[in-house]
Design a protein around this motif. Structure first.
Motif, PDB file in Angstrom:
ATOM      1  N   PHE A 131       0.667  -1.060  -0.175  1.00  0.00           N
ATOM      2  CA  PHE A 131      -0.052  -0.059   0.050  1.00  0.00           C
ATOM      3  C   PHE A 131       0.740   1.078  -0.054  1.00  0.00           C
ATOM      4  N   ASN A 132       2.116   1.226  -0.628  1.00  0.00           N
ATOM      5  CA  ASN A 132       2.891   2.311  -0.470  1.00  0.00           C
ATOM      6  C   ASN A 132       2.360   3.556  -1.414  1.00  0.00           C
ATOM      7  N   GLU A 133       2.503   4.709  -0.719  1.00  0.00           N
ATOM      8  CA  GLU A 133       2.247   6.049  -1.234  1.00  0.00           C
ATOM      9  C   GLU A 133       0.897   5.933  -1.429  1.00  0.00           C
ATOM     10  N   CYS A 134      -0.019   5.301  -0.726  1.00  0.00           N
ATOM     11  CA  CYS A 134      -1.578   5.632  -0.750  1.00  0.00           C
ATOM     12  C   CYS A 134      -1.932   6.791   0.289  1.00  0.00           C
ATOM     13  N   LYS A 135      -1.791   7.952  -0.420  1.00  0.00           N
ATOM     14  CA  LYS A 135      -1.783   9.439   0.526  1.00  0.00           C
ATOM     15  C   LYS A 135      -3.058   9.538   1.139  1.00  0.00           C
ATOM     16  N   PHE A 136      -4.057   8.979   1.114  1.00  0.00           N
ATOM     17  CA  PHE A 136      -5.214   9.165   1.652  1.00  0.00           C
ATOM     18  C   PHE A 136      -5.894   7.852   2.574  1.00  0.00           C
ATOM     19  N   LEU A 137      -5.036   6.820   2.605  1.00  0.00           N
ATOM     20  CA  LEU A 137      -5.100   5.830   3.521  1.00  0.00           C
ATOM     21  C   LEU A 137      -5.308   6.030   4.898  1.00  0.00           C
ATOM     22  N   SER A 138      -6.635   5.863   5.507  1.00  0.00           N
ATOM     23  CA  SER A 138      -6.607   6.301   6.904  1.00  0.00           C
ATOM     24  C   SER A 138      -7.344   5.114   8.134  1.00  0.00           C
ATOM     25  N   LYS A 139      -7.685   4.041   7.050  1.00  0.00           N
ATOM     26  CA  LYS A 139      -8.354   3.025   7.705  1.00  0.00           C
ATOM     27  C   LYS A 139      -8.038   1.873   7.421  1.00  0.00           C
ATOM     28  N   ILE A 140      -7.438   0.895   8.549  1.00  0.00           N
ATOM     29  CA  ILE A 140      -7.116  -0.492   7.936  1.00  0.00           C
ATOM     30  C   ILE A 140      -7.759  -1.492   9.013  1.00  0.00           C
ATOM     31  N   SER A 141      -8.394  -2.446   8.873  1.00  0.00           N
ATOM     32  CA  SER A 141      -9.135  -3.448   9.453  1.00  0.00           C
ATOM     33  C   SER A 141      -8.686  -4.791   9.052  1.00  0.00           C
ATOM     34  N   VAL A 142      -8.608  -5.647  10.091  1.00  0.00           N
ATOM     35  CA  VAL A 142      -8.342  -7.074   9.914  1.00  0.00           C
ATOM     36  C   VAL A 142      -9.325  -7.852  10.502  1.00  0.00           C
ATOM     37  N   HIS A 143      -9.790  -9.258  10.057  1.00  0.00           N
ATOM     38  CA  HIS A 143     -10.644 -10.019  10.603  1.00  0.00           C
ATOM     39  C   HIS A 143     -10.147 -10.247  11.934  1.00  0.00           C
ATOM     40  N   PRO A 144     -10.782 -10.533  12.981  1.00  0.00           N
ATOM     41  CA  PRO A 144     -10.243 -10.981  14.400  1.00  0.00           C
ATOM     42  C   PRO A 144      -9.809 -12.298  14.527  1.00  0.00           C
ATOM     43  N   GLU A 145     -10.095 -13.110  13.612  1.00  0.00           N
ATOM     44  CA  GLU A 145      -9.649 -14.499  13.447  1.00  0.00           C
ATOM     45  C   GLU A 145      -8.395 -14.641  12.595  1.00  0.00           C
ATOM     46  N   ASN A 146      -7.915 -13.595  12.096  1.00  0.00           N
ATOM     47  CA  ASN A 146      -6.803 -13.824  11.371  1.00  0.00           C
ATOM     48  C   ASN A 146      -5.600 -14.091  12.290  1.00  0.00           C
ATOM     49  N   GLU A 147      -4.513 -15.066  11.863  1.00  0.00           N
ATOM     50  CA  GLU A 147      -3.534 -15.597  12.942  1.00  0.00           C
ATOM     51  C   GLU A 147      -2.320 -14.958  12.653  1.00  0.00           C
ATOM     52  N   ARG A 148      -2.087 -14.006  11.561  1.00  0.00           N
ATOM     53  CA  ARG A 148      -0.629 -13.399  11.421  1.00  0.00           C
ATOM     54  C   ARG A 148      -0.830 -11.744  11.521  1.00  0.00           C
ATOM     55  N   PHE A 149      -1.992 -11.135  11.513  1.00  0.00           N
ATOM     56  CA  PHE A 149      -2.193  -9.844  11.596  1.00  0.00           C
ATOM     57  C   PHE A 149      -3.086  -9.400  12.495  1.00  0.00           C
ATOM     58  N   TYR A 150      -2.928  -8.074  12.774  1.00  0.00           N
ATOM     59  CA  TYR A 150      -3.879  -7.490  13.938  1.00  0.00           C
ATOM     60  C   TYR A 150      -3.771  -6.003  13.645  1.00  0.00           C
ATOM     61  N   THR A 151      -4.912  -5.236  13.945  1.00  0.00           N
ATOM     62  CA  THR A 151      -5.015  -3.939  13.987  1.00  0.00           C
ATOM     63  C   THR A 151      -5.314  -3.157  15.208  1.00  0.00           C
ATOM     64  N   PHE A 152      -4.765  -2.052  15.557  1.00  0.00           N
ATOM     65  CA  PHE A 152      -5.067  -1.504  16.857  1.00  0.00           C
ATOM     66  C   PHE A 152      -5.213   0.004  16.242  1.00  0.00           C
ATOM     67  N   ASP A 153      -6.213   0.817  16.561  1.00  0.00           N
ATOM     68  CA  ASP A 153      -6.195   2.252  16.116  1.00  0.00           C
ATOM     69  C   ASP A 153      -6.051   2.405  14.563  1.00  0.00           C
ATOM     70  N   ASN A 154      -6.405   1.298  13.893  1.00  0.00           N
ATOM     71  CA  ASN A 154      -6.221   1.402  12.465  1.00  0.00           C
ATOM     72  C   ASN A 154      -4.765   1.224  11.926  1.00  0.00           C
ATOM     73  N   ILE A 155      -3.846   0.618  12.735  1.00  0.00           N
ATOM     74  CA  ILE A 155      -2.416   0.701  12.432  1.00  0.00           C
ATOM     75  C   ILE A 155      -2.302  -0.820  12.414  1.00  0.00           C
ATOM     76  N   LEU A 156      -1.637  -1.340  11.461  1.00  0.00           N
ATOM     77  CA  LEU A 156      -1.338  -2.770  11.174  1.00  0.00           C
ATOM     78  C   LEU A 156      -0.151  -3.273  12.020  1.00  0.00           C
ATOM     79  N   PHE A 157      -0.271  -4.429  12.624  1.00  0.00           N
ATOM     80  CA  PHE A 157       0.929  -5.039  13.260  1.00  0.00           C
ATOM     81  C   PHE A 157       0.770  -6.455  13.042  1.00  0.00           C
ATOM     82  N   ASN A 158       1.720  -7.108  13.415  1.00  0.00           N
ATOM     83  CA  ASN A 158       1.828  -8.719  13.370  1.00  0.00           C
ATOM     84  C   ASN A 158       0.989  -9.023  14.526  1.00  0.00           C
ATOM     85  N   LYS A 159       0.453 -10.338  14.609  1.00  0.00           N
ATOM     86  CA  LYS A 159      -0.399 -10.885  15.536  1.00  0.00           C
ATOM     87  C   LYS A 159       0.037 -10.731  16.965  1.00  0.00           C
ATOM     88  N   LYS A 160       1.396 -10.780  17.229  1.00  0.00           N
ATOM     89  CA  LYS A 160       2.082 -10.896  18.377  1.00  0.00           C
ATOM     90  C   LYS A 160       2.475  -9.525  18.594  1.00  0.00           C
TER      91      LYS A 160
END
Length: 420
Positions: free
Chosen positions: A193-222
């Protein structure tokens, strides 16, 4: 006279019968000839409004492709697909399993319906499709390199079944503001998603085993790696949560809003171009007394203005930072004895029972927060997200622990005792 009329009518009727029979034979031959053609891998043919390439003979499979195998992919503008595209599940007895490389590149496709059989979208397949606004591609598992790059009006993307999002898949989509990542995602390339200048919201399915979002910021699950901080997230200050040990490649490229960034005490690694385009950054805060503790990969700070962005470090370590090769470009390196984290108002916060045998309840007065549980030695045990209201906490090992609750406004610390 009557006999002549009868003969003429019989002749005319027979002519009609013959014409109908010939037409039926022709159509039957046409259908049979298409169905019985022996295709080889790589064969290209036209059917309906689309071109197809045979990708497998056994099982028989095809992908949607372009008329020509190399640029220019179409002989003229009139040949390009446009408007609403309905891709069939099968064509000439073969299953459609993919949209090939460049298949709809630089066309005026405005909407897309794919069958469940299509699992791959090829490189540059929808590159610069400037009429495509919304995308929901249920069933697709792989989005290849630059598949939707530079789609000017693409605004929202839902990827419920995608497993792999390759590099630059949605790069430079200027209007893209919302992204939903489903439960099956396994790999998201750092520049997806490089240089998507208006990107403001990222959400991840709660049962995804690799990724997690908090406050629209993407982290790995750990929650040990910060992978993507949206370019259009409007806060001027961000405190990276404790427990994060790495900032991913191209992770924080907020050019406009972000002014102050706090590193957590747990941070070790900043990957390639981690903060490359944070051009508005004016204050970077580190609590680490040893400047060489950090591993800084290539071009970490990129376009940061070293003469305007001050580096605030622990008081008494300024000279160490000035002499460290990876930090000495900063013109202003300032002792941070005055760097303090705002203490949250404890009104409304309840943690009970304390002590207990491991089960606790945390009643939170703030909308969203992050909990970090430490041992007395300072070792992080785990982190978890908290929501406003009642949250359950369980610690199974007896001992004394410190809880730190962090929000975007500050933090608060409490002691917790777990009895055997």
């Amino acid at each position: 006279m009557t006999i002549i009329i009868k003969k003429r009518s019989i002749v005319k009727r027979n002519q009609i019968y013959i014409a109908v029979i010939l037409y039926a034979l022709f159509m039957n031959f046409s259908v049979i000839s298409k169905a019985q053609v022996r295709y080889e891998k790589g064969d290209v043919f036209f059917e309906g409004k689309l071109w197809y390439r045979v990708t497998s003979v056994s099982p028989p499979e095809v992908e949607v492709t372009t008329k020509n195998s190399s640029a220019p992919y179409w002989d003229n503008e009139a040949e390009k697909p446009s408007g609403r595209i309905e891709v069939p599940e099968t064509v000439r007895g073969m299953t459609v399993t993919a949209i090939g490389d460049y298949a709809f590149s630089e066309t005026n496709v405005s909407s897309l319906h794919l069958p469940a059989t299509v699992t791959r979208l090829g490189s540059y397949a929808f590159y610069r499709c400037n009429s495509l606004f919304f995308l929901n591609i249920d069933g697709v598992e792989l989005i290849d390199e630059a598949t939707f790059a530079e789609c000017k009006i693409l605004n929202e993307v839902s990827l419920p079944s995608v497993k792999v999002i390759w590099k630059d898949a949605f790069a430079r989509c200027p209007d893209l503001s919302k992204v939903y990542i489903g439960r099956y995602a396994l790999t998201i390339f750092s520049t997806a998603f490089n240089e998507c200048k208006f990107l403001s919201k990222i959400s991840v399915h709660p049962e995804n085993e690799r990724f997690y979002t908090f406050d629209n910021i993407l982290f790995n699950k750990k929650e040990t790696s910060l992978l993507l901080y949206p370019n259009y997230k409007s806060e001027h200050e961000y405190r990276i949560p404790e427990g994060v040990t790495a900032i991913g490649a191209h992770a924080i490229n907020n050019k406009v809003f972000l002014k102050t960034l706090y590193f957590p005490t747990t941070l070790i690694l900043l990957n390639d171009s981690a903060l490359r385009d944070c051009r508005g950054l004016t204050r970077l805060v580190s609590y680490e007394p040893e400047p060489n503790h950090f591993q800084l990969n290539d071009n970490v700070f990129g376009n940061i203005d070293y003469e305007k962005c001050e580096l605030v470090v622990p008081f008494g370590t300024e000279e160490k930072y000035r002499n460290a090769a990876q930090w000495k470009k900063f013109k202003y390196i300032i002792g941070g004895s005055n760097v303090k984290v705002k203490e949250l108002d404890p009104s409304g916060l309840r943690i009970y029972p304390n002590p207990s045998r491991g089960e606790y309840w945390i009643e939170l007065p703030w909308e969203d927060a992050r909990l970090c549980v430490y041992r007395e030695t300072g070792e992080i045990v785990f982190t978890q997200s908290l929501k406003k209201g009642k949250n359950r906490l369980y610690i199974d090992t007896p001992g004394v622990y410190m809880l730190r609750i962090e929000t975007g406004e500050g933090q608060i610390t409490r002691k917790l005792v777990v009895h055997p």
